[in-house]
Design a protein around this motif. Structure first.
Motif: not given
Length: 399
Positions: A231-236, A208-210, A241-243
């Motif tokens: 908000g600024t840590k999700c991969k493109l 769960a980035p950030g 839901k993906h995570y």
């Protein structure tokens, strides 16, 4: 159609914990109080992981009630991305462990307390704007109640309308939050899962980035399983839901579970607004961005700030002065009680979001081997400070 007019001392916009506590303490202080709620039910729709600590409840005058306590946690488990973990019981966890709520029942309980104190509650009443007099002074709010336009004139407005707070913006306050201070959350209530029903779980790092993953038990084989991502840590191309789906698929305890409920929401993770008051206006809880930046938890902060607002407004009424100057004791009360901790946790959140999984693994192992009698953010940072000074750089004086 002309709008029906209501007159009161205080109008509270929002029937969540902050709004109900403000309404309760205003009404107890003898003020004619109206609380409006846009939804058809207090506490619904749910947008909360439902976990709270225990120690603050008596501070704000709330007695624990089995009716809204779903589970009483024995402790917590904190995990790193590679599976390193440390397990702590309640004696160690202190204020970081507590109850898992039935949140809709908890919110109804607080609203009932406000009503018993004398506040009037208007459901299905959504605020549509603010009312200002010819001099620009805030004198009330516009709303639609059961589809009918109304106007509520009041000496002061309490904005308790959550993260999306429009009341503050309509009144002219800047409540914009940076993308890096926004966490998007998704949670499933799951059944048919194999978890320890006595321990909350938290997983930090790349799952769960950030933010972090949480598992909050709600009975045998049932739990709230969710996460928040910065908000600024999700991969493109990725989103919560993906995570969350990836985490569940890779955990054999959860992968065969079934989803009973889906809850989503957004929380801010900055340490409160620079100002939470203006002439004839008080912001409480999420509307004032008063949320724990490292956990995203806001229930206790909403209740505290609602109580402080009610107490200060009661004093303002004695002098019939609801100016910004007169409302300053509210700012002092919440800042004295919470601001240092919020700022410290904000800085810790910022640093932790920059660490890679290998460092987080090392952090968890370090804490695992340390002798901490009470595990809380402050004591954890004291241990971390020695080996990983970069984590506390810039706020060492608060540790």
């Amino acid at each position: 159609m002309s709008a029906k007019r209501y007159d009161c001392d205080i109008v509270v916009v929002g029937g969540g914990p902050g709004g109900s506590m403000a309404a309760k303490y205003c009404a107890e202080g003898g003020l004619k109080t109206i609380m409006i709620e846009k939804d058809a039910e207090i506490g619904a729709p749910l947008r909360c992981a439902e976990g709270v600590s225990k120690k603050w409840l008596t501070e704000v005058g709330i007695e624990p009630d089995p009716a809204w306590i779903c589970a009483d946690m024995v402790g917590a488990i904190i995990k790193s991305p590679s599976g390193h973990k440390f397990k702590l019981d309640e004696s160690q966890a202190g204020s970081e462990v507590g109850y898992v709520l039935e949140r809709h029942l908890f919110d109804k309980h607080l609203a009932a307390m406000a009503a018993e104190a004398g506040a009037e509650i208007m459901m299905r009443t959504g605020c549509t704007g603010v009312i200002k007099d010819k001099k620009g002074k805030l004198v009330g709010v516009k709303a639609k109640s059961m589809g009918e336009p109304i106007e509520i004139y009041a000496k002061c407005v309490v904005a308790a309308d959550g993260f999306e707070s429009q009341v503050a913006r309509w009144a002219g306050m800047d409540t914009v939050v940076k993308l890096s201070d926004i966490v998007t959350c998704l949670q499933y209530r799951m059944t048919n899962i194999d978890i320890d029903a006595e321990y909350c779980e938290f997983v930090i790092g790349s799952p769960a980035p950030g933010g972090y993953v949480w598992i909050f038990p709600k009975g045998k084989n049932i739990a709230n399983v969710g996460l928040g991502v910065q908000g600024t840590k999700c991969k493109l191309g990725a989103d919560p839901k993906h995570y969350l789906d990836k985490f569940i698929a890779e955990d054999p305890r959860l992968s065969k579970g079934q989803i009973l409920e889906v809850v989503g929401g957004i929380v801010s993770t900055n340490p409160g607004l620079d100002e939470a008051i203006a002439d004839n206006l008080v912001l409480v809880g999420d509307a004032a961005r008063i949320i724990d930046p490292i956990t995203g938890g806001g229930i206790c902060h909403a209740c505290r700030t609602g109580m402080y607002a009610g107490k200060v407004l009661t004093e303002c009424a004695k002098k019939n002065d609801f100016s910004k100057e007169a409302l300053k004791p509210y700012e002092k009360m919440w800042r004295d009680r919470m601001e240092d901790k919020l700022y410290r946790n904000f800085m810790a959140k910022e640093r932790l979001a920059e660490l890679d999984d290998k460092t987080i693994d090392e952090l968890v192992m370090l804490i695992q081997d340390s002798d901490i009698k009470e595990v809380n953010v402050y004591n954890l940072l004291k241990v971390v400070k020695e080996k990983f000074p970069q984590v506390v750089e810039g706020f060492e004086d608060l540790i």
